[in-house]
Design an enzyme around this catalytic site. Structure first.
Site, PDB file in Angstrom:
ATOM      1  N   MET A 131       8.050  62.398 161.959  1.00  8.94           N
ATOM      2  CA  MET A 131       8.990  62.377 160.833  1.00  8.94           C
ATOM      3  C   MET A 131       8.693  61.202 159.901  1.00  8.94           C
ATOM      4  O   MET A 131       9.537  60.803 159.094  1.00  8.94           O
ATOM      5  CB  MET A 131      10.433  62.303 161.340  1.00  8.94           C
ATOM      6  CG  MET A 131      10.803  63.551 162.148  1.00  8.94           C
ATOM      7  SD  MET A 131      12.563  63.883 162.194  1.00  8.94           S
ATOM      8  CE  MET A 131      13.178  62.367 162.885  1.00  8.94           C
ATOM      9  N   GLY A 132       7.510  60.618 160.032  1.00  6.61           N
ATOM     10  CA  GLY A 132       7.117  59.543 159.125  1.00  6.61           C
ATOM     11  C   GLY A 132       7.671  58.196 159.541  1.00  6.61           C
ATOM     12  O   GLY A 132       8.071  58.011 160.689  1.00  6.61           O
ATOM     13  N   HIS A 153       4.832  53.966 162.898  1.00  7.28           N
ATOM     14  CA  HIS A 153       4.696  52.667 163.565  1.00  7.28           C
ATOM     15  C   HIS A 153       3.616  52.800 164.641  1.00  7.28           C
ATOM     16  O   HIS A 153       3.003  53.873 164.789  1.00  7.28           O
ATOM     17  CB  HIS A 153       6.041  52.215 164.152  1.00  7.28           C
ATOM     18  CG  HIS A 153       6.712  53.264 165.002  1.00  7.28           C
ATOM     19  ND1 HIS A 153       6.176  53.729 166.180  1.00  7.28           N
ATOM     20  CD2 HIS A 153       7.864  53.962 164.825  1.00  7.28           C
ATOM     21  CE1 HIS A 153       6.969  54.634 166.705  1.00  7.28           C
ATOM     22  NE2 HIS A 153       8.004  54.816 165.899  1.00  7.28           N
ATOM     23  N   GLY A 190       3.717  53.298 167.698  1.00  4.84           N
ATOM     24  CA  GLY A 190       3.906  54.420 168.636  1.00  4.84           C
ATOM     25  C   GLY A 190       3.241  55.673 168.096  1.00  4.84           C
ATOM     26  O   GLY A 190       2.463  56.340 168.792  1.00  4.84           O
ATOM     27  N   HIS A 191       3.531  55.994 166.827  1.00  7.51           N
ATOM     28  CA  HIS A 191       2.887  57.156 166.204  1.00  7.51           C
ATOM     29  C   HIS A 191       1.368  56.968 166.168  1.00  7.51           C
ATOM     30  O   HIS A 191       0.601  57.891 166.440  1.00  7.51           O
ATOM     31  CB  HIS A 191       3.362  57.324 164.758  1.00  7.51           C
ATOM     32  CG  HIS A 191       4.835  57.562 164.601  1.00  7.51           C
ATOM     33  ND1 HIS A 191       5.663  56.681 163.956  1.00  7.51           N
ATOM     34  CD2 HIS A 191       5.619  58.595 164.984  1.00  7.51           C
ATOM     35  CE1 HIS A 191       6.884  57.163 163.934  1.00  7.51           C
ATOM     36  NE2 HIS A 191       6.901  58.319 164.557  1.00  7.51           N
ATOM     37  N   GLY A 211       4.958  61.957 172.307  1.00 11.66           N
ATOM     38  CA  GLY A 211       5.233  60.666 172.936  1.00 11.66           C
ATOM     39  C   GLY A 211       6.228  60.788 174.084  1.00 11.66           C
ATOM     40  O   GLY A 211       7.206  61.535 173.994  1.00 11.66           O
ATOM     41  N   ASP A 229      10.170  60.323 173.703  1.00 17.16           N
ATOM     42  CA  ASP A 229      11.115  61.436 173.590  1.00 17.16           C
ATOM     43  C   ASP A 229      10.866  62.383 174.766  1.00 17.16           C
ATOM     44  O   ASP A 229      10.340  63.490 174.606  1.00 17.16           O
ATOM     45  CB  ASP A 229      10.939  62.144 172.247  1.00 17.16           C
ATOM     46  CG  ASP A 229      11.275  61.205 171.098  1.00 17.16           C
ATOM     47  OD1 ASP A 229      12.449  61.103 170.742  1.00 17.16           O
ATOM     48  OD2 ASP A 229      10.358  60.536 170.579  1.00 17.16           O
ATOM     49  N   GLN A 289      12.311  65.944 174.802  1.00 13.78           N
ATOM     50  CA  GLN A 289      11.598  66.760 173.815  1.00 13.78           C
ATOM     51  C   GLN A 289      10.282  67.283 174.400  1.00 13.78           C
ATOM     52  O   GLN A 289       9.930  68.452 174.235  1.00 13.78           O
ATOM     53  CB  GLN A 289      11.341  65.898 172.583  1.00 13.78           C
ATOM     54  CG  GLN A 289      10.468  66.516 171.532  1.00 13.78           C
ATOM     55  CD  GLN A 289      10.478  65.662 170.273  1.00 13.78           C
ATOM     56  OE1 GLN A 289      11.430  65.688 169.522  1.00 13.78           O
ATOM     57  NE2 GLN A 289       9.432  64.901 170.044  1.00 13.78           N
ATOM     58  N   ARG A 335      13.863  53.994 163.890  1.00 12.76           N
ATOM     59  CA  ARG A 335      15.270  53.586 163.746  1.00 12.76           C
ATOM     60  C   ARG A 335      15.497  52.117 164.096  1.00 12.76           C
ATOM     61  O   ARG A 335      16.594  51.596 163.836  1.00 12.76           O
ATOM     62  CB  ARG A 335      16.171  54.485 164.583  1.00 12.76           C
ATOM     63  CG  ARG A 335      16.263  55.901 164.020  1.00 12.76           C
ATOM     64  CD  ARG A 335      17.264  56.759 164.755  1.00 12.76           C
ATOM     65  NE  ARG A 335      17.529  58.009 164.075  1.00 12.76           N
ATOM     66  CZ  ARG A 335      17.070  59.216 164.445  1.00 12.76           C
ATOM     67  NH1 ARG A 335      16.293  59.319 165.509  1.00 12.76           N
ATOM     68  NH2 ARG A 335      17.377  60.296 163.765  1.00 12.76           N
TER      69      ARG A 335
END
Ligand code: AMP
Length: 292
Positions: free
Chosen positions: A30-31, A34, A36-37, A147, A150, A153, A187
């Protein structure tokens, strides 16, 4: 790196690359990218020959009172980060292309989508499963990179892929953390400096849960109470502390062989989630330090 907005172009490029024998890796996000992505992109870079990253803030997975409108966004910085991390394609569809007027089809993974995050955020996983199913249809990757951050998910999407017989592998990558243990998250930007100093209590609480398992504690309720107490002591508001079976996400009185300890907690404006996995007494915290 090619930046693509049009679904038709994305499909055409994917077909072209597959026809050439390329192995496509896909990292949906979702952009507000960071470390992690970026770790997912790095992993995809190593494991596949072409990497597609998507950025789409999916309205269908946000509740009416949630932060859809204020979700952090920085398209130029994201594009630069994705490129530097090794993405070949940045797919950035518009909401009207994903959900055109009259759109009616949603994917619900029964049972797995209504506990933990799903109980706190009704409809969230219906939105997640739907958008991922649609993105997989467009991008047609060989491998989907997700990841561990989540965890629910990942469990749910694995089930969707199996149940709908989708032709894609899943690789779940470890959670990337700040040096003090806080899981990286878009977040985290909502935290004030004072809140940021309290936020590591989440991972400290999860580690306390792991330590209890290692000491021989086998009561799920006792482990959950211990983790919760750590959060409350740091003045976080736990929404749930779950000690569940990693495969069905259900609680059991006695610990199952693969245990997910998962937490959601409020801290100021932020709602933060994190988790660890404990396997039959052996610990896999999924902790990877971000490079400085
Ligand atoms: P999001 O942009 O929050 O939808 O996340 C996109 C992908 O990045 C998901 O597969 C997440 O699980 C993954 N992700 C988010 N934060 C982290 C993290 N700290 N470490 C590893 N993966 C992450």
């Amino acid at each position: 790196m090619e930046i693509i907005g049009s679904p038709e172009r994305m499909r055409a490029l994917s077909r072209e690359l597959r026809a050439k024998g390329e192995r496509l890796g896909f990292v949906p996000t979702m952009g507000a990218l960071h470390e992690g992505h970026l770790s997912l992109i790095h992993r995809a870079r190593r494991a596949t020959s072409r990497v597609v990253v998507s950025i789409f803030v999916n309205p269908a997975q946000f509740g009416p009172q949630e932060d859809f409108r204020s979700y952090p966004s920085n398209p130029e910085r994201d594009a630069e980060r994705a490129r530097l991390a090794g993405a070949d394609v940045l797919y950035n569809p518009a909401a009207r292309d994903v959900y055109p007027p009259g759109y009616r089809t949603y994917v619900a993974v029964e049972g797995l989508g209504t506990t933990l995050e799903g109980a706190s955020r009704p409809g969230h996983f219906r939105g997640v499963a739907t958008v991922v199913a649609k993105l997989l249809g467009r991008v047609a990757p060989h491998v989907l990179f997700l990841g561990q951050k989540d965890a629910q998910q990942a469990v749910l999407l694995r089930k969707m892929i199996r149940d709908l017989e989708m032709d894609v592998e899943i690789e779940v990558c470890p959670t990337v953390r700040e040096d003090d243990g806080l899981a990286m998250s878009s977040r985290n930007a909502y935290l004030t400096p004072a809140e940021r100093r309290r936020a590591p209590a989440i991972y400290a609480g999860l580690r306390a849960g792991v330590a209890a398992v290692e000491r021989g504690e086998r009561s799920s309720a006792a482990i959950a109470a211990l983790v919760r107490a750590r959060l409350v002591r740091a003045r976080l508001q736990p929404e749930y502390v779950a000690v569940v079976d990693l495969t069905d996400l259900l609680p059991h009185d006695r610990l199952p062989p693969a245990v997910l300890i998962a937490v959601a907690a409020r801290l100021g404006r932020a709602r933060l989630i994190d988790n660890v996995i404990v396997r039959s007494g052996r610990v896999r915290r999924g902790a990877v330090r971000a490079r400085a």
